[in-house]
Write a protein that holds these residues in place. Structure first.
Motif, PDB file in Angstrom:
ATOM      1  N   GLU A  48       0.813  -1.225   0.000  1.00  0.00           N
ATOM      2  CA  GLU A  48       0.000   0.000   0.000  1.00  0.00           C
ATOM      3  C   GLU A  48       0.843   1.269   0.000  1.00  0.00           C
ATOM      4  N   ASP A  49       2.012   1.218   0.631  1.00  0.00           N
ATOM      5  CA  ASP A  49       2.863   2.414   0.722  1.00  0.00           C
ATOM      6  C   ASP A  49       3.308   2.910  -0.648  1.00  0.00           C
ATOM      7  N   PHE A  50       3.386   2.022  -1.641  1.00  0.00           N
ATOM      8  CA  PHE A  50       3.865   2.389  -2.969  1.00  0.00           C
ATOM      9  C   PHE A  50       2.728   2.569  -3.978  1.00  0.00           C
ATOM     10  N   LEU A  51       1.483   2.336  -3.552  1.00  0.00           N
ATOM     11  CA  LEU A  51       0.354   2.316  -4.482  1.00  0.00           C
ATOM     12  C   LEU A  51      -0.579   3.506  -4.273  1.00  0.00           C
ATOM     13  N   LEU A  52      -1.005   4.086  -5.372  1.00  0.00           N
ATOM     14  CA  LEU A  52      -2.079   5.071  -5.389  1.00  0.00           C
ATOM     15  C   LEU A  52      -3.221   4.439  -6.177  1.00  0.00           C
ATOM     16  N   LEU A  53      -4.450   4.625  -5.731  1.00  0.00           N
ATOM     17  CA  LEU A  53      -5.595   3.979  -6.361  1.00  0.00           C
ATOM     18  C   LEU A  53      -6.515   5.009  -7.006  1.00  0.00           C
ATOM     19  N   THR A  54      -7.024   4.694  -8.180  1.00  0.00           N
ATOM     20  CA  THR A  54      -8.062   5.512  -8.788  1.00  0.00           C
ATOM     21  C   THR A  54      -9.417   4.989  -8.306  1.00  0.00           C
ATOM     22  N   ASN A  55     -10.469   5.752  -8.540  1.00  0.00           N
ATOM     23  CA  ASN A  55     -11.810   5.311  -8.140  1.00  0.00           C
ATOM     24  C   ASN A  55     -12.249   4.061  -8.897  1.00  0.00           C
ATOM     25  N   ALA A  56     -11.591   3.752 -10.000  1.00  0.00           N
ATOM     26  CA  ALA A  56     -11.948   2.562 -10.777  1.00  0.00           C
ATOM     27  C   ALA A  56     -11.576   1.275 -10.052  1.00  0.00           C
ATOM     28  N   VAL A  57     -10.721   1.368  -9.010  1.00  0.00           N
ATOM     29  CA  VAL A  57     -10.247   0.158  -8.325  1.00  0.00           C
ATOM     30  C   VAL A  57     -10.417   0.228  -6.802  1.00  0.00           C
ATOM     31  N   ARG A  58     -11.292   1.096  -6.337  1.00  0.00           N
ATOM     32  CA  ARG A  58     -11.520   1.169  -4.889  1.00  0.00           C
ATOM     33  C   ARG A  58     -12.985   1.483  -4.612  1.00  0.00           C
ATOM     34  N   ASP A  59     -13.460   1.074  -3.446  1.00  0.00           N
ATOM     35  CA  ASP A  59     -14.798   1.453  -3.014  1.00  0.00           C
ATOM     36  C   ASP A  59     -14.786   2.946  -2.713  1.00  0.00           C
ATOM     37  N   HIS A  60     -15.813   3.641  -3.157  1.00  0.00           N
ATOM     38  CA  HIS A  60     -15.899   5.078  -2.896  1.00  0.00           C
ATOM     39  C   HIS A  60     -17.353   5.515  -2.974  1.00  0.00           C
ATOM     40  N   SER A  61     -17.632   6.658  -2.430  1.00  0.00           N
ATOM     41  CA  SER A  61     -18.987   7.200  -2.437  1.00  0.00           C
ATOM     42  C   SER A  61     -19.107   8.294  -3.487  1.00  0.00           C
ATOM     43  N   VAL A  62     -20.291   8.353  -4.076  1.00  0.00           N
ATOM     44  CA  VAL A  62     -20.597   9.425  -5.025  1.00  0.00           C
ATOM     45  C   VAL A  62     -21.954  10.000  -4.659  1.00  0.00           C
ATOM     46  N   TYR A  63     -22.135  11.268  -4.943  1.00  0.00           N
ATOM     47  CA  TYR A  63     -23.429  11.913  -4.765  1.00  0.00           C
ATOM     48  C   TYR A  63     -24.110  11.972  -6.124  1.00  0.00           C
ATOM     49  N   MET A  64     -25.381  11.583  -6.144  1.00  0.00           N
ATOM     50  CA  MET A  64     -26.147  11.604  -7.386  1.00  0.00           C
ATOM     51  C   MET A  64     -27.479  12.284  -7.123  1.00  0.00           C
ATOM     52  N   THR A  65     -27.985  12.970  -8.132  1.00  0.00           N
ATOM     53  CA  THR A  65     -29.306  13.567  -8.048  1.00  0.00           C
ATOM     54  C   THR A  65     -30.301  12.554  -8.589  1.00  0.00           C
ATOM     55  N   VAL A  66     -31.352  12.282  -7.803  1.00  0.00           N
ATOM     56  CA  VAL A  66     -32.333  11.268  -8.188  1.00  0.00           C
ATOM     57  C   VAL A  66     -33.730  11.865  -8.216  1.00  0.00           C
ATOM     58  N   ASP A  67     -34.552  11.298  -9.069  1.00  0.00           N
ATOM     59  CA  ASP A  67     -35.981  11.592  -9.131  1.00  0.00           C
ATOM     60  C   ASP A  67     -36.604  10.265  -9.515  1.00  0.00           C
ATOM     61  N   HIS A  68     -37.013   9.506  -8.528  1.00  0.00           N
ATOM     62  CA  HIS A  68     -37.289   8.084  -8.734  1.00  0.00           C
ATOM     63  C   HIS A  68     -38.474   7.651  -7.882  1.00  0.00           C
ATOM     64  N   THR A  69     -39.171   6.631  -8.351  1.00  0.00           N
ATOM     65  CA  THR A  69     -40.210   5.974  -7.565  1.00  0.00           C
ATOM     66  C   THR A  69     -39.800   4.530  -7.395  1.00  0.00           C
ATOM     67  N   THR A  70     -39.886   4.038  -6.172  1.00  0.00           N
ATOM     68  CA  THR A  70     -39.504   2.657  -5.921  1.00  0.00           C
ATOM     69  C   THR A  70     -40.458   1.707  -6.637  1.00  0.00           C
ATOM     70  N   ASP A  71     -39.994   0.501  -6.896  1.00  0.00           N
ATOM     71  CA  ASP A  71     -40.866  -0.512  -7.478  1.00  0.00           C
ATOM     72  C   ASP A  71     -41.973  -0.820  -6.491  1.00  0.00           C
ATOM     73  N   GLU A  72     -43.165  -1.080  -7.016  1.00  0.00           N
ATOM     74  CA  GLU A  72     -44.290  -1.392  -6.155  1.00  0.00           C
ATOM     75  C   GLU A  72     -44.141  -2.817  -5.641  1.00  0.00           C
ATOM     76  N   VAL A  73     -44.356  -2.989  -4.351  1.00  0.00           N
ATOM     77  CA  VAL A  73     -44.250  -4.290  -3.706  1.00  0.00           C
ATOM     78  C   VAL A  73     -45.652  -4.719  -3.302  1.00  0.00           C
ATOM     79  N   PHE A  74     -46.003  -5.967  -3.598  1.00  0.00           N
ATOM     80  CA  PHE A  74     -47.319  -6.487  -3.267  1.00  0.00           C
ATOM     81  C   PHE A  74     -47.196  -7.576  -2.223  1.00  0.00           C
ATOM     82  N   MET A  75     -48.143  -7.596  -1.288  1.00  0.00           N
ATOM     83  CA  MET A  75     -48.222  -8.646  -0.276  1.00  0.00           C
ATOM     84  C   MET A  75     -49.694  -8.985  -0.109  1.00  0.00           C
TER      85      MET A  75
END
Length: 172
Positions: A48-75
């Motif tokens: 790890e001391d010699f490595l730098l990671l891009t977001n393509a190879v590490r877990d990371h968080s992103v903020y996204m703008t959403v306008d969504h309705t969840t799928d309807e669930v039936f019971m």
């Protein structure tokens, strides 16, 4: 001696040329996760001391703008409703009151006797339940891009081989 001198000059010139290259592309394989280790050319193990990671190879968080309705669930819920009873026979009720003449206290007892049969009907009803809702706005999402053992990666070597940038996975 002149031949050794020529070889030495060639070696020095080649080393100077290599050092003048700011970046070199190398390939490796992930050989450890915690701590991260990448092996290059089967002999160079980078920690790890010699490595730098891009977001393509590490877990990371992103903020996204959403306008969504969840799928309807039936019971479906089975639920009892509309109970009705029918009684055929005789009913007698006896009520006894006992009055205490020295106080205002009255004791009452009631006794009901039923002689016959009772038939009760309960209707089973299925109640459909459904649920969905909308959500909008800026939301935080976790992107699961962390490296796994055995994955092949492409790296950029820089700073005279002291640092390596892990660019991405190699897909074969």
């Amino acid at each position: 001696m002149a031949e050794n001198m020529n070889e030495l000059i060639k070696h020095i010139a080649l080393a100077a040329f290599e050092e003048s290259k700011p970046v070199a592309v190398v390939y490796g394989e992930v050989t450890g996760i915690d701590p991260l280790e990448v092996t290059v050319d089967q002999k160079l193990k980078l920690t790890e001391d010699f490595l730098l990671l891009t977001n393509a190879v590490r877990d990371h968080s992103v903020y996204m703008t959403v306008d969504h309705t969840t799928d309807e669930v039936f019971m479906n819920a089975d639920h009892s409703h509309n109970a009705s009873s029918k009684f055929e026979g005789d009913v007698s009720t006896t009520i006894k009151n006992k009055v205490d003449p020295n106080s205002t206290k009255v004791e009452s007892t009631a006794e009901t006797k039923m002689d016959g049969s009772v038939e009760t009907t309960v209707q089973q009803v299925q109640i459909p339940l459904s649920h969905s809702h909308g959500y909008t706005g800026k939301k935080k999402f976790l992107v699961h891009n962390g490296l796994k053992n055995g994955e092949k990666v492409i790296l950029l070597r820089f700073q005279n081989g002291q640092r390596f940038l892990v660019l991405d996975r190699v897909v074969i």
